[in-house]
Design a protein around this motif. Structure first.
Motif, PDB file in Angstrom:
ATOM      1  N   THR A   1       0.898  -1.313  -0.431  1.00 47.74           N
ATOM      2  CA  THR A   1       0.061   0.340   0.639  1.00 47.74           C
ATOM      3  C   THR A   1       0.984   1.039  -0.268  1.00 47.74           C
ATOM      4  OG1 THR A   1      -0.025   0.228   2.304  1.00 47.74           O
ATOM      5  CG2 THR A   1      -2.038  -1.124   1.030  1.00 47.74           C
TER       6      THR A   1
ATOM      7  N   PHE B   1     -10.100  -3.222   4.321  1.00 46.79           N
ATOM      8  CA  PHE B   1      -8.168  -3.598   5.441  1.00 46.79           C
ATOM      9  C   PHE B   1      -8.662  -2.590   5.749  1.00 46.79           C
ATOM     10  CE2 PHE B   1      -8.458  -6.547   1.234  1.00 46.79           C
ATOM     11  CZ  PHE B   1      -8.614  -6.963   2.079  1.00 46.79           C
TER      12      PHE B   1
ATOM     13  N   TYR C   1      -6.419  -0.419   9.033  1.00 44.65           N
ATOM     14  CA  TYR C   1      -4.690   0.081   9.269  1.00 44.65           C
ATOM     15  C   TYR C   1      -4.661  -0.363  10.953  1.00 44.65           C
ATOM     16  CZ  TYR C   1      -3.863   2.715   5.772  1.00 44.65           C
ATOM     17  OH  TYR C   1      -4.425   3.618   4.383  1.00 44.65           O
TER      18      TYR C   1
ATOM     19  N   SER D   1     -10.953  -7.898   7.744  1.00 47.30           N
ATOM     20  CA  SER D   1      -9.304  -7.609   7.451  1.00 47.30           C
ATOM     21  C   SER D   1      -8.106  -7.301   7.651  1.00 47.30           C
ATOM     22  CB  SER D   1      -9.521  -8.468   5.585  1.00 47.30           C
ATOM     23  OG  SER D   1     -10.443  -9.167   5.718  1.00 47.30           O
TER      24      SER D   1
ATOM     25  N   VAL E   1      -4.752  -4.754   7.581  1.00 43.72           N
ATOM     26  CA  VAL E   1      -3.430  -4.143   7.139  1.00 43.72           C
ATOM     27  C   VAL E   1      -2.149  -4.717   7.950  1.00 43.72           C
ATOM     28  CG1 VAL E   1      -1.705  -2.643   6.199  1.00 43.72           C
ATOM     29  CG2 VAL E   1      -4.077  -2.401   5.821  1.00 43.72           C
TER      30      VAL E   1
ATOM     31  N   ILE F   1      -1.443  -6.549   1.955  1.00 41.59           N
ATOM     32  CA  ILE F   1      -3.306  -6.531   2.286  1.00 41.59           C
ATOM     33  C   ILE F   1      -2.804  -8.151   1.506  1.00 41.59           C
ATOM     34  CG2 ILE F   1      -5.036  -6.099   1.432  1.00 41.59           C
ATOM     35  CD1 ILE F   1      -4.662  -3.095   0.829  1.00 41.59           C
TER      36      ILE F   1
END
Length: 175
Positions: free
Chosen positions: A4, A86, A88, A103, A105, A110
């Protein structure tokens, strides 16, 4: 895995990806599966949002297997959309949801495999058919109904009466 760092964490920044990763082993159901190494086609848009990275896109895959009725080979194309957040680490989503609910990070990476796997597998037929009107197999001999004579049949005797038939040598109709 997607890094990312390439588009930053500023909300509103985004980046499109087209990826062709190979399918991992065990990517399927009982009767149909995507073969290991078969290329998956991913068209993705990653968008940075306050809580993390929103990944939306489509996944296309070719699956093959057996007809649930006659066991002939079948193939199926999965072409499905998905959207997944996703989060943080240490974001508001991280503290307001269970660990397995959203989900995450991991570092700056990812992992899309679980999302892609779930998306594809839920789109596949649990009982794929070679044709909607497939008659299947004869339960008596296991031959395909489409290859059998229309008059094909098996005499079925209720197992509770089989001992009497053996003892007395058949039915009145047979004598």
């Amino acid at each position: 895995m997607i890094d990312t760092r390439e588009f930053g964490r500023s909300p509103g920044s985004s980046r499109s990806y087209t990826l062709h990763p190979p399918a991992p082993a065990g990517f399927g159901l009982d009767m149909i599966r995507v073969s290991e190494g078969e290329p998956l086609e991913l068209d993705l848009l990653l968008e940075a949002v306050v809580e993390g990275v929103l990944v939306s896109g489509t996944v296309r895959a070719k699956a093959s297997g057996e007809c649930a009725r006659c066991l002939d080979p079948v193939s199926e194309e999965a072409d499905v959309e998905f959207r997944e957040l996703f989060a943080y680490p240490d974001s508001a989503t991280d503290s307001s949801t269970d660990e397995d609910e959203v989900s995450r990070v991991s570092g700056d990476l990812i992992d899309l495999e679980p999302v892609v796997r779930d998306t594809v597998l839920t789109s596949l037929s649990t009982a794929p058919l070679c044709s909607p009107d497939c008659p299947g197999l004869c339960p008596g001999c296991g031959a395909k109904w489409v290859e059998l004579d229309p008059e094909h049949h098996h005499e079925m005797i209720d197992p509770r009466w089989a001992a009497l038939r053996e003892r007395f040598g058949g039915t009145e109709e047979e004598k």
